[in-house]
Design an enzyme around this catalytic site. Sequence first.
Site, PDB file in Angstrom:
ATOM      1  N   GLY A  60      -1.014 -16.215 -76.515  1.00  0.00           N
ATOM      2  CA  GLY A  60      -0.256 -15.218 -75.760  1.00  0.00           C
ATOM      3  C   GLY A  60      -1.096 -14.281 -74.937  1.00  0.00           C
ATOM      4  O   GLY A  60      -0.584 -13.267 -74.445  1.00  0.00           O
TER       5      GLY A  60
ATOM      6  N   TYR B  79      -6.895 -24.962 -98.001  1.00  0.00           N
ATOM      7  CA  TYR B  79      -5.982 -23.823 -98.052  1.00  0.00           C
ATOM      8  C   TYR B  79      -6.269 -23.030 -99.315  1.00  0.00           C
ATOM      9  O   TYR B  79      -6.261 -23.578-100.410  1.00  0.00           O
ATOM     10  CB  TYR B  79      -4.542 -24.340 -98.141  1.00  0.00           C
TER      11      TYR B  79
ATOM     12  N   SER C  99       3.767 -15.868 -87.181  1.00  0.00           N
ATOM     13  CA  SER C  99       2.313 -15.633 -87.123  1.00  0.00           C
ATOM     14  C   SER C  99       1.781 -14.999 -88.402  1.00  0.00           C
ATOM     15  O   SER C  99       2.399 -14.107 -88.978  1.00  0.00           O
ATOM     16  CB  SER C  99       1.988 -14.705 -85.946  1.00  0.00           C
TER      17      SER C  99
ATOM     18  N   ASP D  30       4.133 -26.190 -91.893  1.00  0.00           N
ATOM     19  CA  ASP D  30       4.865 -25.579 -93.006  1.00  0.00           C
ATOM     20  C   ASP D  30       5.984 -24.669 -92.514  1.00  0.00           C
ATOM     21  O   ASP D  30       6.987 -24.481 -93.194  1.00  0.00           O
ATOM     22  CB  ASP D  30       3.898 -24.761 -93.882  1.00  0.00           C
ATOM     23  N   SER D  31       5.807 -24.096 -91.328  1.00  0.00           N
ATOM     24  CA  SER D  31       6.782 -23.144 -90.779  1.00  0.00           C
ATOM     25  C   SER D  31       7.753 -23.804 -89.816  1.00  0.00           C
ATOM     26  O   SER D  31       8.380 -23.112 -89.001  1.00  0.00           O
ATOM     27  CB  SER D  31       6.037 -22.024 -90.043  1.00  0.00           C
TER      28      SER D  31
END
Length: 593
Positions: free
Chosen positions: A304, A513, A176, A238-239
Amino acid sequence: KDLSFFKSLGNCLCRASVSPKELQEIMKWNGWGYSDSRFFFNKKGQAEFTGRRYRLSGLIIPGLKDWFESTFGASLQHKTPATPILNSSAVQPPTLNEAFVEELKSTGIPLSHDAEDRVFRAHGHCLHEIFALREGKFGRVPDMVVWPNCHNDVVKIVELACKHNVCLIPYGGGTSVSSALECPPEETRSIVSLDTSQMVCKHLHFWLAFKYNNKRMLSFFFLLQLNESGYCTGHEPDSMEFSSLGGWVATRASGMKKNVYGNIEDLVVHVKMVTPQGVIEKSCQGPRMSTGPDVHHFIMGSEGTLGVVTEVTMKIRPMPEYQKYGSVVFPNFEQGVACLREVARQRCAPASIRLMDNEQFKFGHALKPQVSSIFTSFLDGLKKFYITKFKGFDPNRLCVATLLFEGDREKVLQHEKQVYDIAAKFGGLAAGEDNGQRGYMLTFVIAYLRDLGMDYYVIGESFETSVPWDRVLDICRNVKARIIRECKDKGVQFSPLSTCRVTQTYDAGACVYFYFAFNYRGLSDPVHVYEQVEHAAREEILANGGSLSHHHGVGKLRKEWMRDTISKVGMGMLKSVKDYVDPNNIFGNRNLL
């Protein structure tokens, strides 16, 4: 290379389990990615990248030092190394709900209140989180960690949390960048990190990542199984090495190949989520239903706050027969954006098309590894001469788009010609497959550069937005200028890096970005200055018609703008759902609201 070898191992290896402790040894506790992978400057002052996991691993990067020093005014003589070892004694002792702990123990679900386990799951990868860890500073961390192995385990944990009034914070891959995993400092209840990694850890991919350190971790087993059967998801954020499928759903993720495969909301067929009110799921996995508002969209992007995603059914596609990388150099950013807009208008975007501005082009060039031969060096020089001298491109204005085509070979070649023909109308020149492939692969190592920067008084971050086509140039120009102006006003003594790229395209607009970084020598509170600059940049984005987030999510970092983003009534709707699903705020991370 022989996938039949893995298939022959059968259920034996699929049952092999890697413990959380072993996983924590693989990963950095106070930086990005794998413990064995990092940038560093060797004794000769040359940059290298360690490990064996990436194409850049083990290679010399001769241009990075000069770029780094000239861009930031940094010096290899001024170093700020990170605290190497996690000091458990500096971590606040846990506040345990003993009744909850005792009843949870009876279920057999693994748990821990070890300081290292708690710290590891107390943060994501915002700058302020990693900066504090590097200095060995720990704020509020979870009081306990639990590792469910399946959906039913999650049901038991949530039921017990409701019974004993315990606060739960779901934890997936920990990537995150919205402060979503931070524990609210005002929370007085016992906070439990519900780590979903073991719900897949008993499968093959973690075992392979640990056993064979040239393999990537979180997505490997899933992709291996699909690829072995001739399929893929096409979802590549990307992660992707470290993030989790549940996290992709909970944050409304996007990937580099969304032009062909779609964003996560386009890929999800069915979701199951455990909430304090029970399990939410549709009764049918049909492709579409006209049954009122789609409840999946309460789950996607819930971050969450409502429950834990435990099961996801998603679309898969046959593996592409053929892949081809490419790149185009444009005389300036304006013509590059115009080209991407025309490609979007004609609906012929390749799987990935990303446009870097001039600063990012120079940055990418600085990351080029040492050439292997005189001939290669000669060709590079020849290309540079052709573009700058013969074609007259200004090295301080030109920009580059990287391309990735996938599909049937014949169709890919036709598609490639169509895109290059459009590019030519906007002054674009084909710049080769190698540049396209290198640019695509650099995506996975760029995040490691922030750790290198912090070793030498340089801090930086990225953030994103989505914006209509007619505002792309304005937002890029104005946000970059605002960053430079704010840094000067806040007392930053060295010129900052302020740069952007267009990363995903749509009919109506694009994702942009932004990256910015600066040398913080001379500042007494660099993180505070950074946060002020980022806050101003976000205000500028919104003032220029950009969204609050394209795919990073809101978390706690951006929730002050939520009311203006979705309206007072929209906030009331979200709050009403939260109040019904989770009236006692069991999922108390305080994201979004």
